[in-house]
Write a protein that holds these residues in place. Structure first.
Motif: not given
Length: 508
Positions: A128-138, A110-126
């Motif tokens: 790395a800098t903000e933590g897993m909860n910045s992209v996924y919530r379950g 389950d993703m934070i709305p909008g983070t799935g629009d990012l590329s895989e590289a952008e999600r990984k970077q996010k």
């Protein structure tokens, strides 16, 4: 053809338990919606889900902001009762075949709305800098008898920062891939560098030079030129077609069928002549006529730069009526100098590969140059050679489909849809189902129909699984690549192939 094994009670939606579906579709683009439509209309099946990690339906059209197509997809979903089947911001990250149950186990994030629009590289970077909860919530697991991957080809943008010298950290301006457009960036009176020369670049460059973008300058950095064909205009003009065609075709649908059939056979004629390696004369004639038109539209100084060194059709052609004309704009510059690195407010470009003897004599083209830039637009295409990436699929014996592809030379599938050892798993469209001359929508429709025809015994409860036999799957791949060797696609390296030259894109 795929073989069937065993028998199983019919897949009645009333017997389905929570978190268990007869069919799970990955991807809410054109093919995913078509698959859902056929399941409802042809099989009367209402208990299925369509998962998409993006925040809207439409697949590549959604991520590229194709407004008209997105509106069309929404109308289709509403008209045919698909809206409640679609779950957005849901990432199917892994599939695992459960042999004892003859089912697939899906790992759903389950993703934070909008983070799935990012590329895989952008999600990984996010992450790395903000933590897993910045992209996924379950995360949760669910089961499905049949899984159909409709994730498409043009998904993940090409990773252009492969070398440390390209590090973007030092650049103080905006960098964006055209497939991840940033609507909040102001281009007005800015110096823009566009990297790439394919279909996306041909659309972006002319737009940046005029309102509402109105860039101060646009410099296009090109590695190799494409063959540029005129885009076919709509009958009676674009405005009249848009105004009257919907009404006319509603009452006379046969006209639409005639129009589409005519287009189909026109491009098939081009395929049977120009795209076959042996037809050198046909290809030479169209190369000359294409270059003649190109030279008539561009400044003479770009003629050498815009002359391809490969055969017509070997790389994807560009169909456009504005890009070539835009090269006459005084605020436009085209260069083939290679990108060496980024600075705070500029790009470092290497020596020109198209230098004339005069330029070499005066050391004008053999030196590195610095290109001032405020914004960098990456029209560098997609990572099309890694099918279904980043989805992990484990079939019989816990074997990963990517590992088997690597063992066999590259991505492949029987009739472009199924793999031995991966029962009830289909890819639509899959490896070697695209072509270099026609509509992928047509291919998508054909593949959708084929998959459900093959899966019918499972959907009807007459079998627990279907899959191709290993010998049939590998024979299909051998014969396909033998036929590919007789086409124009083998004459150069393009995005149709991976780094090892394996072509998993085109159908011969």
């Amino acid at each position: 053809m795929p073989h069937e094994s065993g028998a199983h009670p019919a897949l009645d939606e009333k017997a389905v338990e929570r978190n268990h579906y007869p069919v799970a579709i990955i991807g809410a683009g054109a093919t995913g919606l078509a698959m859902g439509y056929r399941l409802k209309e042809e099989f009367g099946l209402n208990d299925f889900k369509i998962y998409d990690r993006q925040s809207g339906i439409g697949g590549t059209w959604w991520i590229n902001r194709g407004t008209e197509m997105i509106g069309y997809f929404h109308r289709v979903a509403l008209r045919f009762g698909l809206s409640d089947k679609i779950q957005l911001n849901k990432d199917v990250s892994e599939l695992r075949w459960i042999e004892d149950d003859h089912e697939w186990e899906l790992t759903l994030l389950d993703m934070i709305p909008g983070t799935g629009d990012l590329s895989e590289a952008e999600r990984k970077q996010k992450i790395a800098t903000e933590g897993m909860n910045s992209v996924y919530r379950g995360k949760r697991k669910l089961r499905a008898r049949i899984v159909i991957s409709c994730t498409g080809i043009l998904v993940e943008p090409n990773a252009w920062l492969k070398n440390n010298v390209y590090s973007s950290q030092s650049f103080q301006g905006d960098i964006m891939h055209c497939a991840r457009w940033k609507d909040n960036v102001d281009f007005r009176n800015k110096r823009v560098a566009v990297i790439g020369s394919g279909c996306s670049a041909a659309q972006v460059v002319p737009s940046l030079l005029k309102e509402p973008f109105a860039a101060k300058s646009v410099t296009q950095i090109m590695r190799s030129p494409p063959y540029v064909m005129p885009r076919l205009e709509e009958p009676f003009g674009k405005e009249n077609f848009a105004k009257y065609a919907p009404t006319v075709l509603q009452y006379l649908p046969v006209l639409g069928q005639i129009y589409r059939t005519g287009m189909y056979w026109l491009v098939e004629l081009i395929w049977m002549t120009v795209f076959q390696e042996k037809n050198i004369k046909w290809r030479s004639a169209i190369e000359k006529s294409t270059l003649k038109r190109t030279f008539e539209l561009i400044p003479p100084k770009y003629e050498k730069t815009m002359t391809p060194d490969y055969s017509y059709g070997c790389k994807r052609r560009v169909f456009d009526n504005e890009w070539l004309k835009s090269m006459n704009n005084s605020n436009f510059c085209l260069t083939t100098r290679p990108l060496l690195g980024l600075r705070e407010h500029s790009l470092l470009l290497g020596p020109s590969p198209c230098a004339s003897e005069e330029d070499v004599a005066k050391d004008r083209a053999v030196e590195e140059v610095q290109l001032d830039a405020d914004i960098v637009v990456l029209a560098t295409g997609y990572d099309a050679a890694r099918w279904i990436h980043p989805l992990k699929v484990h079939g019989r014996g816990d074997k990963a489909i990517q590992d088997i592809w690597q063992e066999r030379g590259g991505p492949q599938a029987y009739m472009g849809t199924a793999m031995d050892g991966f029962p009830n798993f289909f890819i639509a469209p899959g490896p070697n189902t695209a072509n270099g001359h026609g509509s992928l929508i047509f291919i998508s429709e054909a593949v959708t129909k084929l998959i459900l025809q093959v899966a019918k015994p499972v959907l009807r409860g007459d079998a627990v699984s279907v899959e191709p036999k290993p010998e049939a799957a590998q024979r299909w791949t051998r014969e396909l690549h033998k036929d590919l060797a007789e086409t124009v696609f083998v004459g150069c390296h393009s995005w149709y192939q991976d780094a090892n030259g394996w072509n998993s894109t085109m159908y011969p």
